[in-house]
Design a protein around this motif. Structure first.
Motif, mmCIF file in Angstrom:
data_model
loop_
_atom_site.group_PDB
_atom_site.id
_atom_site.type_symbol
_atom_site.label_atom_id
_atom_site.label_comp_id
_atom_site.label_asym_id
_atom_site.label_seq_id
_atom_site.Cartn_x
_atom_site.Cartn_y
_atom_site.Cartn_z
ATOM 1 N N LEU A 87 0.825 -1.211 0.000
ATOM 2 C CA LEU A 87 0.000 0.000 0.000
ATOM 3 C C LEU A 87 0.857 1.259 0.000
ATOM 4 C CD1 LEU A 87 -2.643 -1.004 2.719
ATOM 5 C CD2 LEU A 87 -2.746 -1.378 0.242
ATOM 6 N N ALA B 251 -1.472 -2.062 -4.561
ATOM 7 C CA ALA B 251 -2.867 -1.676 -4.327
ATOM 8 C C ALA B 251 -3.610 -1.427 -5.641
ATOM 9 C CB ALA B 251 -2.929 -0.436 -3.438
ATOM 10 N N LYS C 59 -6.747 1.914 5.482
ATOM 11 C CA LYS C 59 -5.561 1.895 4.621
ATOM 12 C C LYS C 59 -5.912 1.426 3.204
ATOM 13 C CE LYS C 59 -2.222 1.669 8.286
ATOM 14 N NZ LYS C 59 -1.945 3.094 8.123
ATOM 15 N N TYR C 60 -6.781 0.415 3.090
ATOM 16 C CA TYR C 60 -7.195 -0.054 1.766
ATOM 17 C C TYR C 60 -7.914 1.064 1.007
ATOM 18 C CZ TYR C 60 -6.402 -4.830 3.585
ATOM 19 O OH TYR C 60 -5.874 -5.965 4.125
ATOM 20 N N ALA D 20 -5.559 3.739 -0.170
ATOM 21 C CA ALA D 20 -4.733 3.253 -1.283
ATOM 22 C C ALA D 20 -5.543 3.085 -2.565
ATOM 23 C CB ALA D 20 -4.079 1.930 -0.901
#
Length: 185
Positions: free
Chosen positions: A69, A97, A122-123, A126
């Motif tokens: 990421l 990502a 975080k996902y 990203a």
């Protein structure tokens, strides 16, 4: 594991000798895996199998693979769906990502905060367009699968549904997975 003063990097994650398999990098810290429980193992298998049976040839389904990421974050979602062109060799050990269409986390008792809070944020930051969170709802009961889609303006996930018996979707691809099979084991 506490690392250098600046934290560990993605390069460290792949270069340090003797790290346990499935070690993750979160905010520059190494996170070591704990043994899976039966629920986690069965849910991982059923979701991976269901996705493999239903997704198109344009994507690949992988379990427990590292997703980079950024320089200090490389988690390992339980299941990912990546664009087919992102796969360059059988020796590949990570994806970026931008390659990921869907990340799935199955909540474990030892990683609840990371699975519910840290990793989804975080996902989303990203740019991973879809995220599912799978949670145990009780002994012998099907799990709850929470599905999310990325809002590109806010870079945050919007809940698109909660599924208990059957995961039947048309976005990001057409799938139909019997969640009661997880409870039946």
């Amino acid at each position: 594991m506490e690392g250098p003063w600046h934290g560990y990097t993605v390069d460290d994650l792949f270069d340090l000798p003797d790290l346990p398999p499935h070690t993750e990098l979160i905010d520059g810290s190494l996170v070591f895996p704990k043994p899976q429980n039966v629920f986690h193992s069965v849910a991982l298998f059923q979701l991976t199998d269901g996705l493999l049976r239903t997704v198109s040839d344009e994507v690949r389904v992988r379990s427990r693979m590292t997703v980079v990421l950024g320089p200090f974050n490389a988690p390992e979602p339980d299941v990912i769906v990546v664009r087919a062109e992102a796969e360059r060799s059988d020796d590949q050990s990570r994806y970026h990502a931008a390659d990921v269409v869907l990340a799935v986390e199955i909540v474990s008792p030892d990683s609840e905060d990371r699975d519910r809070e840290t990793k989804p944020l975080k996902y989303a930051a990203a740019g991973i367009p879809h995220f599912w969170l799978v949670e145990k709802t009780g002994e012998g009961r099907p799990p709850a699968v929470h599905t999310y889609e990325l809002d590109p303006v806010t870079k945050s996930y919007t809940n698109t549904g909660i599924y208990h018996e059957r995961l039947k979707l048309t976005v990001p691809f057409t799938i139909d997975i019997d969640l009661t099979a997880i409870a039946r084991r």
